[in-house]
Enzyme design. Structure first.
Site, PDB file in Angstrom:
ATOM      1  CD  GLU A  13      -2.955  -1.311   2.187  1.00 32.49           C
ATOM      2  OE1 GLU A  13      -4.124  -1.644   1.985  1.00 32.49           O
ATOM      3  OE2 GLU A  13      -2.493  -1.174   3.348  1.00 32.49           O
ATOM      4  CG  ASP A 197     -11.787  -8.382  -0.770  1.00 35.50           C
ATOM      5  OD1 ASP A 197     -10.742  -7.787  -0.473  1.00 35.50           O
ATOM      6  OD2 ASP A 197     -12.756  -8.466   0.010  1.00 35.50           O
TER       7      ASP A 197
HETATM    8  N1  ADE Z   1      -9.275  -5.415   3.206  1.00 33.21           N
HETATM    9  C1  ADE Z   1      -9.501  -5.750   1.919  1.00 33.21           C
HETATM   10  N2  ADE Z   1     -10.432  -6.701   1.837  1.00 33.21           N
HETATM   11  C2  ADE Z   1     -10.818  -6.986   3.096  1.00 33.21           C
HETATM   12  C3  ADE Z   1     -11.730  -7.906   3.661  1.00 33.21           C
HETATM   13  N3  ADE Z   1     -12.464  -8.712   2.904  1.00 33.21           N
HETATM   14  N4  ADE Z   1     -11.851  -7.942   5.008  1.00 33.21           N
HETATM   15  C4  ADE Z   1     -11.100  -7.111   5.781  1.00 33.21           C
HETATM   16  N5  ADE Z   1     -10.218  -6.250   5.303  1.00 33.21           N
HETATM   17  C5  ADE Z   1     -10.066  -6.181   3.974  1.00 33.21           C
END
Ligand code: ADE
Length: 234
Positions: A13, A197
């Protein structure tokens, strides 16, 4: 004097930021690295905290109390809760809550502890500035609620609960703790996330696939914001 902190949670990041700003001095402190940069006569400190609320609280406090940062921008990735958000989309937090903070046994709302509040609001001036930068650079931004917890969410039932309880648009693992710390210490902050995601059963695969590309989208936007903040300060 303006001193800007730029924070992420993972190396991926902040890597695009270090590449952009190039020269830096590294200080080791409290089991972490802080990258000090001089850019156009302005001081910037970049760090990644490591994942989670405790680590991000420590790094935020260090950036403010030890390095003297007086503005903090966070860049990173998040899981989408709002189904309109797709991989790579940018979300700006208007307010943030801790979804795993639970003393509901005593009749309190989820995310609340006495003398605290469920939601921590981000700095409205930085949000306004982000909208101007987005317009100018042709980025699309969604402003929304970000829910934070010490949990990688990869379960639709948990995600739906977070959506319903906090009206959240995205979730991650550091934003709300950064927010609590900055608000307590009186430092304006801005939290930006790009979607990696959908916090569902495929989330871990999607995260691995899109971490780098989504982190870069977020970091590139943060760079534009930093340039604008510095220009405005002069
Ligand atoms: N950061 C990116 N995706 C995430 C997720 N599914 N749960 C927690 N933090 C995240």
């Amino acid at each position: 004097m303006l001193k800007i902190a730029i924070m992420g949670a993972m190396p991926e990041e902040i890597e695009p930021l270090l590449e952009y700003f190039k020269g830096y001095r590294v200080t080791n402190y409290a089991k972490n690295k802080y990258y000090e940069i001089e850019h156009k006569g302005c001081s910037i400190v970049v760090a990644y905290s490591k994942i989670g609320k405790v680590n991000s609280t420590l790094t935020t406090t260090t950036l403010i109390e030890r390095f003297g940062c007086n503005k903090l921008l966070f860049s990173g990735v998040a899981g989408a809760v709002n189904s309109e958000l797709k991989i790579g989309d940018l979300v700006v937090a208007s307010k943030l809550a801790q979804h795993d903070l639970d003393i509901s046994a005593f009749g309190h709302p989820y995310g609340y502890v006495p003398e605290g509040s469920v939601f921590e609001e981000a700095d409205s001036e930085l949000i306004e500035l982000s909208k101007e930068v987005a317009k100018e650079k042709g980025f699309e931004l969604k402003e929304g609620v970000i829910a934070t917890g010490d949990q990688f969410v990869c379960d639709v039932v948990r995600k739906e609960w977070i959506a319903k309880t906090f009206k959240a648009d995205a979730l991650e693992m550091e934003g709300a703790s950064v927010a609590v710390t900055c608000n307590a210490l009186g430092v304006p902050f801005f939290i930006l996330r790009s979607i990696s995601d959908a916090a569902d059963m495929d989330a871990s695969f999607s995260f691995d696939e899109f971490l780098k590309s989504s982190a870069k989208i977020s970091a590139d936007f943060i760079v534009s914001m930093v340039e604008r903040i510095i220009d405005n300060f002069k």
